[in-house]
Design an enzyme around this catalytic site. Structure first.
Site, PDB file in Angstrom:
ATOM      1  N   THR A 139       0.880  -1.179   0.000  1.00 56.60           N
ATOM      2  CA  THR A 139       0.000   0.000   0.000  1.00 56.60           C
ATOM      3  C   THR A 139       0.914   1.224   0.000  1.00 56.60           C
ATOM      4  OG1 THR A 139      -1.764  -1.149   1.210  1.00 56.60           O
ATOM      5  CG2 THR A 139      -1.838   1.243   1.291  1.00 56.60           C
TER       6      THR A 139
ATOM      7  N   GLY B 135       0.924  -0.462   5.427  1.00 57.82           N
ATOM      8  CA  GLY B 135       1.317  -1.371   6.502  1.00 57.82           C
ATOM      9  C   GLY B 135       0.218  -2.304   6.941  1.00 57.82           C
TER      10      GLY B 135
ATOM     11  N   ASP C 157      -9.246  -8.765   2.070  1.00 54.63           N
ATOM     12  CA  ASP C 157      -9.574  -7.891   3.202  1.00 54.63           C
ATOM     13  C   ASP C 157     -11.007  -8.121   3.709  1.00 54.63           C
ATOM     14  OD1 ASP C 157      -7.169  -6.704   3.648  1.00 54.63           O
ATOM     15  OD2 ASP C 157      -7.609  -4.850   2.578  1.00 54.63           O
TER      16      ASP C 157
ATOM     17  N   VAL D 250      -3.053  -1.938  -3.889  1.00 50.46           N
ATOM     18  CA  VAL D 250      -3.525  -3.146  -4.579  1.00 50.46           C
ATOM     19  C   VAL D 250      -3.525  -4.295  -3.571  1.00 50.46           C
ATOM     20  CG1 VAL D 250      -2.956  -2.562  -6.967  1.00 50.46           C
ATOM     21  CG2 VAL D 250      -1.177  -3.553  -5.486  1.00 50.46           C
ATOM     22  N   ASN D 251      -3.377  -3.983  -2.308  1.00 46.32           N
ATOM     23  CA  ASN D 251      -3.307  -4.893  -1.172  1.00 46.32           C
ATOM     24  C   ASN D 251      -1.910  -5.489  -1.047  1.00 46.32           C
ATOM     25  OD1 ASN D 251      -4.228  -6.003   1.177  1.00 46.32           O
ATOM     26  ND2 ASN D 251      -5.114  -7.820   0.229  1.00 46.32           N
TER      27      ASN D 251
HETATM   28  N1  GLY Z   1      -5.340  -3.549   1.868  1.00 43.97           N
HETATM   29  C1  GLY Z   1      -4.988  -2.956   3.091  1.00 43.97           C
HETATM   30  C2  GLY Z   1      -6.087  -2.171   3.699  1.00 43.97           C
HETATM   31  O1  GLY Z   1      -6.891  -1.599   2.999  1.00 43.97           O
HETATM   32  O2  GLY Z   1      -6.216  -2.144   4.894  1.00 43.97           O
END
Ligand code: GLY
Length: 594
Positions: free
Chosen positions: A399, A490, A441, A418-419
């Site tokens: 991220t 993170g 997620d 994009v995760n």
């Molecule tokens: N993909 C991480 C978040 O959105 O928390």
């Protein structure tokens, strides 16, 4: 002033028990005014104001995770843009130069402050679930979570939101045509940029998945070998896709040729997206979450982010103590206990507010915080298993975040993703678009931890059109004398990174110090305090263990915090880019004399 600040900082660090990582020695020693930015790991810039008015900042400050994206934003400011045009340039350039972290195949959140109206708005460009993404679709024959589906390839991808956000910013808030703001990203995609270590290393980690897909091989194995530091990565298809977005707006991505190619690729690889799911994607404007901490107004991310709610809980719990008067062990103990309680509630209550009732008012109320505070023993850890709910493991740190303040007083805090590393690994052939793996997620299997070790239940179950819960926490904090814009990547640690950043600003640190500060984290489950090496002194660790905490005291550094601040009292701007990421850049551009 620099000496005072250093002395105060040293005192603060002794008080709180944080020890600056060695990298801080340089930048602290060099504290002073420069008119342009450094590009190194500890980059920061500080500019004394020449303007007489203190009602608006003296110029523009941008901090982002890559020098090319910060420069792209400044290029657009010089071309007559405002912070929102610059945000388009920074965002799109990050999509080109940091495909490991974010991209137009993913999504993000943009927290805006529009100086003209005085309004703060949260632009939610989170991905949405396609109808095919039922919970059953992610289970294997034994009813366990099919992890390959949840993080790799087409089933892991939600309908992208970032391209719609760029169009929305240009149409509603920018001053320049979208295609002008996208021009730097298009140029860099076409001409290429040098591969850096994080891209090479991340590719090695994800190689097996990346090389499953024809479209991905065409981009990353164009010369037959995996990306290597120093090579130039050119992405002509991505340049063309960005051009179409610039020329046609929303339809350039969500309808027509690009959409057809995305749908064909998802189908080819065994997934199921419908054309109307792409064409029906919309960003949502939401009211940001607001609360007070000491003299600061905190303006931050509402659901479907869990970040704002968790920070409101943690900071309001902590308001019951004067942290500056506590030794490091007690300060860390109380912060941990507050984190533990907030992450437990995240697991149970947080989800997309358009689909489930999230009890935001209750969770963020001072009365609830007071109750939570009362449950904290000043000397003893509460084992997480006694705080009802269920267990889990850990992290990753992709991220990306960028922060902007412009000379009109506009602000942007944007976190996009994009995760996981390189998202789903799937590039749709002919588009250059690397799809996200944000479906992970969701709580794809109730109570089963995702890649970040956080889990969820009904509130975050997947459903057609629903947005998966996020930890992304783009934030502003504002006091009588100062405005700061901050955020970080993170995974589940985003929230605590931003939280520690706010505590550090509250302690009087500058942006560069805020970005560099060593980190700790607790997320309820697993029941452990994670600390970067050097964040906690050995006797602090011992004292915490004596209170019943488990401490991992020497974890690898994590995060990539990007922050800028305007000190209204001195009318100066400064920026801090995280020294853990050597390619980031904070920069300040003075406005012409008014
Ligand atoms: N993909 C991480 C978040 O959105 O928390």
């Amino acid at each position: 002033m620099a000496i005072d600040l250093r002395a105060r900082t040293a005192l603060l660090l002794l008080t709180v028990g944080f020890v600056f990582a060695p990298v801080m020695a340089g930048p602290l020693a060099q504290d002073g005014s420069t008119s342009t930015a450094a590009t190194s790991a500890a980059a920061s810039a500080k500019v004394d104001a020449t303007a007489s008015s203190r009602s608006t900042p003296p110029g523009t400050a941008i901090a982002s995770a890559h020098a090319l994206s910060t420069d792209a934003g400044m290029e657009i400011m010089r071309a007559g843009g405002n912070a929102f045009d610059a945000a388009i340039a920074v965002s799109a350039t990050l999509s080109v130069v940091e495909p490991i972290s974010s991209g137009i195949g993913g999504g993000g959140f943009f927290l805006l402050h529009d100086a003209r109206s005085g309004r703060d708005v949260f632009v939610d460009a989170r991905e949405t679930a396609p109808e095919s993404a039922t919970p059953e679709a992610y289970l294997d024959a034994k009813g366990e979570l099919n992890r390959d589906r949840s993080v790799n390839g087409p089933w892991s991808a939600g309908i992208p939101g970032l391209p719609a956000a760029l169009v929305h910013l240009a149409e509603r808030y920018g001053r320049l045509p979208l295609k002008i703001s996208l021009a730097p990203a298009i140029r860099i995609a076409r001409e290429g940029f040098p591969i850096y270590a994080r891209l090479e290393k991340g590719y090695a980690t994800r190689r097996e998945v990346m090389e499953r897909y024809r479209g991905t091989r065409a981009v990353f194995l164009a010369d037959g070998t995996p990306p290597q530091v120093g090579e130039i990565l050119k992405q002509p298809d991505l340049a063309r896709t960005l051009e179409l977005l610039g020329e046609k707006g929303f339809d350039g991505f969500y309808r027509g040729d690009v959409a057809k190619k995305l749908l064909a690729s998802v189908k080819q690889e065994g997934g199921k997206w419908r054309a109307d799911e792409l064409a029906g994607y919309r960003v949502k404007e939401r009211e940001p979450l607001r609360f007070k901490y000491h003299e600061w107004d905190v303006i931050t991310a509402p659901p479907p982010s869990s970040g704002g709610v968790a920070m409101a809980q943690i900071l309001q719990i902590l308001e019951g103590w004067d942290l500056s008067k506590l030794d490091a062990a007690h300060r860390t103990h109380l912060i941990t206990e507050a984190m533990r309680r907030a992450y437990r509630d995240r697991t149970i209550y947080l989800g997309d507010p358009d689909f489930v009732r999230v009890p935001v008012a209750r969770l963020t109320s001072p009365e609830y915080a007071a109750g939570q505070r009362a449950s904290i023993h000043p000397e003893k850890a509460l084992p997480s298993e006694l705080l009802s709910g269920q267990p889990a493991p850990l992290e990753d740190d992709e991220t990306t975040h960028f922060s902007i303040i412009d000379a009109e007083g506009n602000r942007v805090a944007a976190t996009q993703t994009v995760n996981l590393l390189y998202g789903s690994g799937l590039v749709a052939p002919g588009t250059g678009v690397l799809l996200n793996n944000e479906m992970d997620d969701f709580a794809l299997r109730p109570g089963t931890p995702n890649a970040f070790g956080v889990m969820g239940f009904e509130a975050n179950a997947p459903k057609a059109g629903k947005r998966m819960l996020s930890s992304m926490t783009p934030s502003f904090i504002e006091s009588k004398d100062k405005v700061a814009v901050l955020g970080a990547p993170g995974g589940s640690r985003i929230i605590t990174e931003v939280l520690l950043g706010i505590l550090a600003y509250d302690d009087g640190l500058d942006s560069r110090q805020v970005a560099a500060l060593p980190r700790i984290h607790h997320q309820w489950m697993p029941d452990v305090i994670s600390a970067e090496a050097g964040a906690l002194a050995p006797d602090t660790v011992k004292a915490l263990e004596a209170m019943g905490h488990k401490v991992n005291a020497a974890e690898q550094p994590w995060g990539n915090l990007q922050t800028v601040a305007w000190d209204k009292a001195s009318n100066t701007l400064d920026g801090g880019t995280d020294p853990r990421n050597p390619v980031g850049k904070a920069d300040v551009l003075l406005a012409p004399a008014r």
